[in-house]
Design a protein around this motif. Sequence first.
Motif, mmCIF file in Angstrom:
data_model
loop_
_atom_site.group_PDB
_atom_site.id
_atom_site.type_symbol
_atom_site.label_atom_id
_atom_site.label_comp_id
_atom_site.label_asym_id
_atom_site.label_seq_id
_atom_site.Cartn_x
_atom_site.Cartn_y
_atom_site.Cartn_z
ATOM 1 N N VAL A 83 -8.646 -31.481 -0.230
ATOM 2 C CA VAL A 83 -7.278 -30.952 -0.187
ATOM 3 C C VAL A 83 -6.325 -31.987 -0.796
ATOM 4 N N CYS A 84 -5.367 -31.505 -1.618
ATOM 5 C CA CYS A 84 -4.361 -32.437 -2.149
ATOM 6 C C CYS A 84 -2.939 -31.897 -1.946
ATOM 7 N N GLY A 85 -2.807 -30.711 -1.346
ATOM 8 C CA GLY A 85 -1.453 -30.183 -1.129
ATOM 9 C C GLY A 85 -1.493 -28.932 -0.283
ATOM 10 N N GLU A 86 -0.308 -28.429 0.043
ATOM 11 C CA GLU A 86 -0.236 -27.176 0.787
ATOM 12 C C GLU A 86 0.987 -26.393 0.335
ATOM 13 N N TYR A 87 0.970 -25.087 0.598
ATOM 14 C CA TYR A 87 2.098 -24.239 0.197
ATOM 15 C C TYR A 87 2.257 -23.126 1.226
ATOM 16 N N TYR A 88 3.485 -22.921 1.710
ATOM 17 C CA TYR A 88 3.745 -21.872 2.699
ATOM 18 C C TYR A 88 4.360 -20.673 1.987
ATOM 19 N N LEU A 89 3.749 -19.503 2.179
ATOM 20 C CA LEU A 89 4.233 -18.280 1.522
ATOM 21 C C LEU A 89 4.587 -17.237 2.586
ATOM 22 N N THR A 90 5.818 -16.733 2.539
ATOM 23 C CA THR A 90 6.176 -15.623 3.426
ATOM 24 C C THR A 90 5.491 -14.378 2.878
ATOM 25 N N VAL A 91 4.740 -13.698 3.751
ATOM 26 C CA VAL A 91 3.875 -12.607 3.298
ATOM 27 C C VAL A 91 4.433 -11.257 3.759
ATOM 28 N N HIS A 92 4.796 -10.414 2.780
ATOM 29 C CA HIS A 92 5.274 -9.058 3.073
ATOM 30 C C HIS A 92 4.257 -8.063 2.539
ATOM 31 N N HIS A 93 3.753 -7.211 3.434
ATOM 32 C CA HIS A 93 2.746 -6.224 3.019
ATOM 33 C C HIS A 93 3.384 -4.864 2.739
ATOM 34 N N CYS A 94 2.778 -4.138 1.787
ATOM 35 C CA CYS A 94 3.205 -2.759 1.490
ATOM 36 C C CYS A 94 2.012 -1.832 1.663
ATOM 37 N N LEU A 95 2.310 -0.581 2.030
ATOM 38 C CA LEU A 95 1.284 0.468 2.022
ATOM 39 C C LEU A 95 1.424 1.198 0.695
ATOM 40 N N MET A 96 0.331 1.270 -0.074
ATOM 41 C CA MET A 96 0.438 1.888 -1.412
ATOM 42 C C MET A 96 -0.688 2.875 -1.676
ATOM 43 N N VAL A 97 -0.403 3.820 -2.546
ATOM 44 C CA VAL A 97 -1.354 4.899 -2.829
ATOM 45 C C VAL A 97 -1.457 5.117 -4.342
ATOM 46 N N HIS A 98 -2.467 5.893 -4.728
ATOM 47 C CA HIS A 98 -2.658 6.297 -6.131
ATOM 48 C C HIS A 98 -1.366 6.943 -6.653
ATOM 49 N N LYS A 99 -1.009 6.570 -7.877
ATOM 50 C CA LYS A 99 0.271 7.037 -8.444
ATOM 51 C C LYS A 99 0.410 8.565 -8.375
ATOM 52 N N GLY A 100 1.555 8.998 -7.903
ATOM 53 C CA GLY A 100 1.862 10.431 -7.914
ATOM 54 C C GLY A 100 1.299 11.226 -6.744
ATOM 55 N N THR A 101 0.557 10.546 -5.816
ATOM 56 C CA THR A 101 -0.069 11.303 -4.719
ATOM 57 C C THR A 101 0.967 11.935 -3.787
ATOM 58 N N TYR A 102 2.013 11.190 -3.492
ATOM 59 C CA TYR A 102 3.051 11.710 -2.589
ATOM 60 C C TYR A 102 4.406 11.621 -3.298
ATOM 61 N N PRO A 103 4.725 12.597 -4.137
ATOM 62 C CA PRO A 103 5.964 12.511 -4.925
ATOM 63 C C PRO A 103 7.204 12.371 -4.038
ATOM 64 N N ALA A 169 1.168 -3.754 -6.560
ATOM 65 C CA ALA A 169 1.531 -2.370 -6.916
ATOM 66 C C ALA A 169 1.991 -2.330 -8.367
ATOM 67 N N GLU A 170 2.804 -3.317 -8.764
ATOM 68 C CA GLU A 170 3.277 -3.371 -10.167
ATOM 69 C C GLU A 170 2.091 -3.596 -11.104
ATOM 70 N N GLN A 171 1.233 -4.532 -10.721
ATOM 71 C CA GLN A 171 0.093 -4.901 -11.555
ATOM 72 C C GLN A 171 -0.863 -3.733 -11.770
ATOM 73 N N HIS A 172 -1.137 -2.978 -10.681
ATOM 74 C CA HIS A 172 -2.185 -1.954 -10.761
ATOM 75 C C HIS A 172 -1.613 -0.534 -10.851
ATOM 76 N N GLY A 173 -0.299 -0.421 -10.890
ATOM 77 C CA GLY A 173 0.321 0.890 -11.103
ATOM 78 C C GLY A 173 0.153 1.849 -9.939
ATOM 79 N N THR A 174 0.274 1.349 -8.717
ATOM 80 C CA THR A 174 0.214 2.238 -7.543
ATOM 81 C C THR A 174 1.642 2.524 -7.065
ATOM 82 N N ASP A 175 1.775 3.539 -6.214
ATOM 83 C CA ASP A 175 3.096 3.854 -5.636
ATOM 84 C C ASP A 175 3.210 3.223 -4.248
ATOM 85 N N VAL A 176 4.292 2.500 -4.022
ATOM 86 C CA VAL A 176 4.512 1.917 -2.691
ATOM 87 C C VAL A 176 5.123 2.996 -1.794
ATOM 88 N N LEU A 177 4.427 3.294 -0.682
ATOM 89 C CA LEU A 177 4.962 4.298 0.260
ATOM 90 C C LEU A 177 5.882 3.645 1.291
#
Length: 317
Positions: A83-103, A169-177
Motif C-alpha cells: 500500500v502507498c496511499g488511500e482515497y475516500y470516495l462518497t458512494v451514491h448508488h442508482c437503480l438502472m434498467v435497459h434503455k427504454g424499458t420504463y418510459p 449508466a452514462e458509459q453503458h447507456g442504461t436508464d436510471v430509475l
Amino acid sequence: MTPLRVAFLGPLGSFSHQAAAESFCKLSAELQPQISFPDAFAALQNKKADYAVIPCENSTNGSVMQTLDLLADRDGLYKDVKVCGEYYLTVHHCLMVHKGTYPGGWADYDGSITKLYTHPQAWGQCETFLTKYFKGVERQDVASTSKAAEIVSKETTERGAAIANRFAAEQHGTDVLVENIEDRADNTTRFLIFRNVLDERTAQLKFEQPNPPTLEAESALKTTHKTLITFTIDHSSPGALADALLIFKAHGLNLTSINTRPSLKKSWQYIFFVECGRTPSDENKEAVHKALNDLRHVTETCRDLGTWKDQLSASNA
Ligand SMILES: O=C(O)C(=O)Cc1ccccc1
C-alpha cells in the motif's frame, strides 16, 4: 517514458474507476480496467501497471473480504505489492434498467423487475431500499457494479435491473430509475492505492499522495502515517495475540483497525490484519521497523504491507 498506468476494477464506470480517476486526476495517467481484483494485483506484480486502486472498506458495510483475501496472499503471488496511499470516495448508488424499458420512469414502475445485479459490496449499502421495493427478488452477484450495468444494457428477454454508479449508466447507456438508493447519505468507501515496491519505473514516476486537502502547512506536519501489517500466531499459546498487540503499544503505534480472515492452513485459525497510525517525529521514525523486528519474535509469519499518509487526519488534527 510511457504515462503512469493505473489498474482498477472495470469495466468503465465502476466506483473503482471513479476512485482511480479522482485520485490520479492531477497526473496524466493511463487508466487500465481489469476484470477482477486479483488481475489488478497481478498487473502490479508483473510490472504491467504502476498503481492499483482497490476498495478495502465501506462505512456502511465494513471490510471488503475479497480485498483482505488478496492481501492475505496465502500463495505468495504478490510478494512485492504494498500500500502507498488511500482515497475516500462518497458512494451514491442508482437503480438502472435497459434503455427504454420504463418510459414513464420510477413513477410508472409496475413491479415487473425479476432480477437484480450488482457487486457483492453494494447489496448491504442499499438494504433499506431493496427491502422496501424488491423483497424476494432474485439477486445476482457480478464482478463489479459497472459489469451489472453492462449486463442490463445488453439484455433482451429478462427484466433485470442493476445497482451501479451514475457514470456506469452514462458509459453503458442504461436508464436510471432511482438515484441515491444507498441507506446512508454519508456512504463512503475507502480505497487503498498499491504499487510494486521493486518496480524501478514506478519508483521514478514518484506518485506522492498530497497531504489531506484541508490541512494548513503547520498541521500538515501532524498528518498521521498509517501502516498495515499482517501476521499469524501460534493459536495454542495463551497470550500470543496480546503479546503481538502490546508491541504496537510499546512503539507508540496507535491501533486503528483489526481484521481477521481464515488462515486456510488449519480451520479456526486466522490471519490478523492490523492497521496502526503514528504522527511522524524524529523520535518515532524507526517505530514501524522496530515493531516489525519485535513482531517477528512473537508471530509465526509477519508481513509489512506498507505505510502511507492518512487522508482523514485533517479532520482528526
Ligand atoms: O463494483 C464496483 O463498482 C467497484 O468498484 C467495487 C465497489 C462496489 C461498491 C462500492 C464501492 C466499490
